[in-house]
Design a protein around this motif. Sequence first.
Motif, PDB file in Angstrom:
ATOM      1  N   HIS A 145       3.774  -1.603   3.432  1.00 52.56           N
ATOM      2  CA  HIS A 145       3.406  -0.256   2.997  1.00 52.56           C
ATOM      3  C   HIS A 145       4.636   0.585   2.687  1.00 52.56           C
ATOM      4  CE1 HIS A 145       4.061   0.311   7.338  1.00 52.56           C
ATOM      5  NE2 HIS A 145       4.352   1.562   7.030  1.00 52.56           N
ATOM      6  N   LEU A 167      -0.500   1.308  11.285  1.00 51.44           N
ATOM      7  CA  LEU A 167       0.117   0.545  10.200  1.00 51.44           C
ATOM      8  C   LEU A 167       0.984  -0.579  10.734  1.00 51.44           C
ATOM      9  CD1 LEU A 167       1.149   3.351   7.712  1.00 51.44           C
ATOM     10  CD2 LEU A 167      -0.710   1.734   7.503  1.00 51.44           C
ATOM     11  N   ALA A 218       0.856  -1.187   0.000  1.00 52.93           N
ATOM     12  CA  ALA A 218       0.000   0.000   0.000  1.00 52.93           C
ATOM     13  C   ALA A 218       0.895   1.240   0.000  1.00 52.93           C
ATOM     14  CB  ALA A 218      -0.896   0.004   1.231  1.00 52.93           C
TER      15      ALA A 218
END
Length: 390
Positions: free
Chosen positions: A136, A128, A30
């Motif tokens: 990510h 996260l 991501a």
Amino acid sequence: MNNQGGDYENKSNITIRTSLSNIPMSDSFATIITGVRRCGKSTLLQQLLHNKFPKAIFFNFEDIRLTGFEAIDFMRFHNEIVKREIEVLFLDEIQLVSGWEVYVNQLLREGYKVFVTGSNASMLSKELGTNLTGRHLSVELFPFDYNEYLTLKQLPNSAESAKQYIFDGGFPEYLKTGNGMILTQLLNDIITRDIAVRYSVKNVNSLKALVLYLLSNVGKPVSANKLKGLFGIKSVATITEFFSYMQDAYLLQFLPQFSYSIKAQIRNPKKVYAIDTGMVNEISSSFSMDLGRKLENVVYLHLRRIYKELFFYKNKGECDFIIKEKGNITQAIQVCYKLTDLNLEREVNGLLEALKEFNLKEGLIITMNQQDEYNIDSKKITVIPLNNYL
């Protein structure tokens, strides 16, 4: 939900962001874009969508029609994506939905390409770290830099333009309208929505008073100990918490004093800088007041866009910025609005001390519009105007 890039097609005078070419992208990861509220994250996503992913879906979680959106609603959302055969998703301000990172993780496992924005730095750590560890890629977006400012305003690169940039700052909406109420309202939104509501701050008036004090003292050292008792805040711990909230919301940044001791770095006062000098000017009574420190603030933001580890140096003398890269100090930079007979020795000696401390051969002094060069004690000192440096 929009798969045509929102209102992007209808907007005139779109300034292509410098960051557009630097957005990290990789399959199974991501891409997370964070930055202060209203700095242009949504427009950046739409520029990316328009240029590379015309069949993507753009979903803004701050849209009033999505008030009350919860994690359970991601199921209906997902059904729509599958039905429309969408493979790329742009999820704007998704941190407003609790549990968002679990859903993003699911999307990645299913092979979707996902771009996420948020106006809080803690997105990069706590949330996260729980569900997207190692999955990510992160990038920070700031208000317009000097070159973007020149493009938008159609100005030449000059000392006068740089001075105007110090005055205006870089928030896109303000630059397009010149309406100071936009910056005042933005400041209130950040304090209220991104700090007070998010962290359940009860004493909002004290928080606001502290923010205004810090914005009025950019470039100066501040410490929680010395502020205790002011603004109705009795606890050092509360002030320290408020500092971290402000930094997480990208409203203010705190620059540590360099020390080889981590404990000393934490204990020593830190210099405070604002995310935008236009906002500082809007709450200040006079633009001419402390113009040198506002210039210093602009230099800080320029460095902060590029480098992760920044410090100021203080021993017998002071040096405004020390840059650390891969464990080594690589640059020493002094900022002075105007070098005069009265301050030249102090500014040069502070920089020289830092150059000798870190065994550097060259140093910079950034001024408003002066240019010069000195060779002292086998060290080269270059004096450069702000507009050329930026």
